[in-house]
Write a protein that holds these residues in place. Structure first.
Motif, short mmCIF file in Angstrom:
data_model
loop_
_atom_site.label_atom_id
_atom_site.label_comp_id
_atom_site.label_asym_id
_atom_site.label_seq_id
_atom_site.Cartn_x
_atom_site.Cartn_y
_atom_site.Cartn_z
N LYS A 68 0.76 -1.33 0.08
CA LYS A 68 0.04 0.13 -0.01
C LYS A 68 0.94 1.16 0.18
CE LYS A 68 -4.42 -1.59 0.10
NZ LYS A 68 -5.38 -1.14 -0.78
N CYS A 69 1.81 1.16 0.79
CA CYS A 69 2.90 2.22 0.93
C CYS A 69 3.72 2.70 -0.52
CB CYS A 69 3.93 2.17 1.87
SG CYS A 69 4.94 3.48 2.40
N LEU A 70 3.94 1.61 -0.95
CA LEU A 70 4.67 1.72 -2.52
C LEU A 70 3.33 2.19 -3.43
CD1 LEU A 70 6.66 1.10 -4.76
CD2 LEU A 70 5.87 -1.22 -5.14
N GLY A 71 2.36 1.87 -3.44
CA GLY A 71 1.52 2.66 -4.54
C GLY A 71 1.06 3.84 -4.23
N ALA A 72 1.01 4.38 -2.94
CA ALA A 72 0.87 5.63 -2.45
C ALA A 72 2.14 6.76 -2.82
CB ALA A 72 0.69 5.63 -0.76
N VAL A 73 3.33 6.07 -2.56
CA VAL A 73 4.47 6.98 -2.91
C VAL A 73 4.47 7.04 -4.57
CG1 VAL A 73 7.06 6.74 -2.97
CG2 VAL A 73 5.65 5.94 -0.97
N GLN A 74 4.10 5.98 -5.36
CA GLN A 74 4.28 6.08 -6.89
C GLN A 74 3.19 7.09 -7.18
OE1 GLN A 74 6.17 4.62 -9.17
NE2 GLN A 74 5.21 6.43 -10.02
N LYS A 75 1.97 7.15 -6.36
CA LYS A 75 1.04 8.24 -6.75
C LYS A 75 1.29 9.64 -6.37
CE LYS A 75 -4.02 9.02 -6.25
NZ LYS A 75 -5.22 8.61 -5.68
N PHE A 76 2.18 9.78 -5.31
CA PHE A 76 2.74 10.99 -4.98
C PHE A 76 3.79 11.48 -5.82
CE2 PHE A 76 6.56 13.03 -3.04
CZ PHE A 76 6.16 14.21 -2.73
N ALA A 77 4.45 10.58 -6.37
CA ALA A 77 5.62 11.07 -7.45
C ALA A 77 4.84 11.45 -8.54
CB ALA A 77 6.38 9.84 -7.96
N ASN A 78 3.80 10.88 -8.75
CA ASN A 78 3.17 11.34 -10.30
C ASN A 78 2.44 12.73 -9.86
OD1 ASN A 78 3.52 9.14 -11.57
ND2 ASN A 78 1.59 8.15 -10.88
N TYR A 79 1.83 13.09 -8.79
CA TYR A 79 1.61 14.47 -8.48
C TYR A 79 2.72 15.39 -8.23
CZ TYR A 79 0.68 17.96 -4.82
OH TYR A 79 0.87 19.17 -4.03
N VAL B 130 10.08 6.38 -9.04
CA VAL B 130 10.12 5.52 -7.75
C VAL B 130 10.70 4.35 -8.37
CG1 VAL B 130 8.63 4.38 -6.02
CG2 VAL B 130 8.39 6.62 -6.73
N SER B 131 11.36 3.46 -7.35
CA SER B 131 11.69 2.02 -7.68
C SER B 131 11.56 1.24 -6.28
CB SER B 131 13.02 2.03 -8.30
OG SER B 131 14.15 2.22 -7.66
N SER B 132 11.80 0.04 -6.39
CA SER B 132 11.75 -0.80 -5.07
C SER B 132 12.74 -1.91 -5.13
CB SER B 132 10.54 -1.38 -4.68
OG SER B 132 10.05 -2.42 -5.95
N HIS B 133 13.53 -2.22 -4.09
CA HIS B 133 14.41 -3.28 -3.95
C HIS B 133 14.40 -3.70 -2.47
CE1 HIS B 133 17.73 -5.95 -5.01
NE2 HIS B 133 18.42 -5.50 -3.93
N GLY B 134 14.26 -5.06 -2.37
CA GLY B 134 14.08 -5.32 -0.55
C GLY B 134 13.14 -4.68 -0.07
N PRO B 135 13.43 -4.29 1.14
CA PRO B 135 12.42 -3.72 2.02
C PRO B 135 12.26 -2.11 1.68
CG PRO B 135 14.49 -3.76 3.29
CD PRO B 135 14.72 -4.48 1.99
N ALA B 136 12.98 -1.61 0.89
CA ALA B 136 13.03 -0.02 0.36
C ALA B 136 12.16 0.28 -0.69
CB ALA B 136 14.61 0.22 0.28
N LEU C 24 12.82 4.54 1.41
CA LEU C 24 11.75 4.63 2.48
C LEU C 24 11.25 3.39 2.82
CD1 LEU C 24 9.35 7.28 0.55
CD2 LEU C 24 11.22 7.69 2.12
N ILE C 25 11.29 3.17 4.05
CA ILE C 25 10.65 1.79 4.68
C ILE C 25 9.84 1.98 5.80
CG2 ILE C 25 11.70 -0.41 6.02
CD1 ILE C 25 14.41 0.09 5.21
N PRO C 26 8.76 1.30 5.65
CA PRO C 26 7.60 1.32 6.32
C PRO C 26 7.85 0.54 7.86
CG PRO C 26 6.68 0.68 4.26
CD PRO C 26 8.11 0.74 4.46
N MET C 27 7.53 1.22 8.72
CA MET C 27 7.80 0.31 10.07
C MET C 27 6.64 0.66 11.13
SD MET C 27 8.56 2.84 12.56
CE MET C 27 9.94 2.13 13.67
N VAL C 28 6.71 0.05 12.27
CA VAL C 28 5.69 0.12 13.37
C VAL C 28 6.50 0.08 14.67
CG1 VAL C 28 3.49 -0.89 12.18
CG2 VAL C 28 5.02 -2.30 13.41
N LYS C 29 6.13 0.67 15.76
CA LYS C 29 6.49 0.57 17.05
C LYS C 29 5.63 0.28 18.02
CE LYS C 29 8.97 3.86 20.12
NZ LYS C 29 8.22 3.53 21.36
#
Length: 374
Positions: A142-153, A166-172, A189-194
Motif C-alpha cells: 500500500k505504501c509503494l502504491g501511495a508513494v508512486q501516486k505522490f511521485a506522479n503528483y 520510484v523503484s523498489s528493492h528489498g524492503p526499500a 523509504l521503509i515502512p515500520m511500526v513501533k
C-alpha cells in the motif's frame, strides 16, 4: 633538525623533520579532506531538497491509514556519509494503537515477529490484516502504491527544477531525485511500526518473497537501528572520522574490504569505540585509525561478530561470509597495506592485496609496523 629523507614515492623530502608520526597524521588528514569529506554546500543544498520532498510526501501521501513523522536513519542521519550527500534512509512509522497489538516471536526465525491484534484497532483498515495479524507485506504494498501516486503528483505540480521516480528493492521504496544534470540523490523509504521498545520494519521473510499466501507473509523484521543511531550520536565527529576513512577505503577500486557490507565495519567500529578508554578516544587520528584496523583484523580472525545490540552474542554477522573474504580483509598484512598504500600515498585503488608483494614496492615505515602482526 632531522636530515632530509626519501618519501614513500622515492622522492627526496626536505620536510621529514616532523617525524613519521606527524607525517602519518598529516597524510591521513589530507586523505580525509580529499577523499572522504563532503562539500558543505552540497550537504546544505541536498538536505534542503530532501526535507522539502519528504515534507510534501507526508502531507500528500494518500492512504486510508496514517504515518507519523518520518525518521531519518542511516549514514546521513548518523553523520557518517562520505564523498557525496547522495543517499538518505527514512523510516515511515505507521500510526497504530499500540495497546491493541502484541509482538509474538516467530518460532522458526528469531529475527521476525508477528503482530497479533488484541481487540480492534480502528486506525487499521481490514486489508492490512491477515490471520488476525498486521500484515507487513500489505502495509509495504500500500505504501509503494501511495508513494508512486505522490511521485506522479509531484512531477505534475513541480516547477520542473526537480523530478522524482520510484523503484523498489528489498524492503526499500526508493525515491530517485533528479534535475537536468542527472541524479541528485536517492531516498530509501521503509515502512515500520513501533510497539513498546520494539522497532519493526516491513522486510519480507525470505520464505514470503513473491509468495503472498505464505505463512511468513505478515511477519515483521526486528530492527535495532535506533539503538545504533543513539550510540553513534554520542560519538564525537573527530572519532567518527575513523569509520569514515575505513568506508572510503572500502569503496576504493580493487579494495579487498569491498567484499563485505559497510554494516560490518560500522558494527565493529561501535564495538571498538565502546572498548576504548577516554585517553584512547582522545588520541591522534593516526593512532585511532591504526587501532581500529587492528581491532577489525582481530574480529575477523575469530570469524564471529555480534550486532552491537546483541550483548549475548547469539547472532553472527560473519556467518554468511566466505572464509576467503575474512582472510583477505582480516590478515594484518593486508591491514598494513591498506594503511600504507591507501592512506600514506593518498590513492584510493590498488591491484595488490598481499602485504609481501606490497613490501617489495613500498617501504613500510616503523610507524605502520606498530600494529600487531600476529
Amino acid at each position: 633538525m632531522a636530515a632530509a629523507s626519501d618519501d614513500l614515492n622515492g622522492q627526496h623530502n626536505d620536510s621529514a623533520g616532523h617525524g613519521d608520526s606527524y607525517d602519518l597524521e598529516e597524510r591521513i588528514s589530507n586523505f580525509y579532506r580529499k577523499k572522504v569529506a563532503i562539500d558543505e554546500a552540497e550537504v546544505k543544498r541536498n538536505d534542503a531538497i530532501f526535507n522539502g520532498i519528504i515534507s510534501d510526501l507526508q502531507k500528500n501521501l494518500e492512504v486510508n491509514f496514517a504515518f507519523g513523522k518520518p525518521i531519518l536513519r542511516g549514514s546521513a542521519g548518523e553523520g557518517l556519509k562520505i564523498i557525496r550527500q547522495d543517499e538518505y534512509d527514512v523510516l515511515m512509522p505507521l500510526k497504530i494503537s499500540e495497546s491493541h497489538w502484541e509482538c509474538v516471536q516467530y518460532p522458526h526465525d528469531s529475527r521476525y515477529v508477528k503482530l497479533e491484534e488484541r481487540g480492534k484497532d480502528e486506525n487499521i483498515p481490514d486489508q492490512l490484516r491477515m490471520d488476525n495479524c498486521l500484515n507487513a507485506a500489505a502495509v509495504w504494498s500500500k505504501c509503494l502504491g501511495a508513494v508512486q501516486k505522490f511521485a506522479n503528483y509531484y512531477n505534475a505540480e513541480s516547477s520542473g527544477t526537480h523530478k522524482i521516480r520510484v523503484s523498489s528493492h528489498g524492503p526499500a521504496i526508493t525515491i530517485h531525485v533528479t534535475d537536468h544534470k542527472g541524479l541528485i540523490f536517492d531516498a530509501d523509504l521503509i515502512p515500520m511500526v513501533k510497539v513498546g521498545d520494539n522497532w519493526l520494519i516491513s522486510k519480507r521473510h525470505p520464505n514470503a518473497v513473491n509468495m503472498p499466501n505464505a505463512r511468513e507473509t505478515p511477519l515483521w523484521r526486528k530492527s535495532f537501528t535506533h539503538k545504533e543511531t543513539d550510540a553513534l550520536a554520542k560519538i564525537p565527529p573527530k572519532n567518527k572520522k575513523v569509520l569514515k576513512i575505513a568506508k572510503a577505503i572500502r569503496q576504493a577500486k580493487g579494495s579487498p574490504m569491498n567484499s563485505m557490507c559497510s554494516y560490518i565495519y560500522k558494527t565493529d567500529f561501535l564495538h571498538f569505540y565502546n572498548k576504548q578508554t577516554d585517553a584512547e578516544r582522545k588520541a591522534p587520528i593516526n593512532a585511532q585509525v591504526k587501532a581500529y584496523f587492528s581491532h577489525l583484523a582481530s574480529s575477523l580472525k575469530t570469524g564471529h561478530m555480534s550486532p552491537y545490540h546483541d550483548s549475548k552474542g547469539t547472532e553472527n554477522l560473519l556467518a554468511s561470509q566466505k572464509p576467503i573474504n575474512l582472510q583477505n580483509v582480516g590478515f594484518n598484512r593486508v591491514t598494513l597495506f591498506i594503511l600504507e598504500v591507501g592512506v600514506k600515498l593518498e590513492i584510493v585503488h590498488w591491484n595488490v592485496v598481499d602485504y609481501n608483494e606490497a613490501a617489495k614496492t613500498y617501504k613500510i615505515r616503523s610507524e605502520i609496523k606498530g600494529i600487531d602482526q600476529n
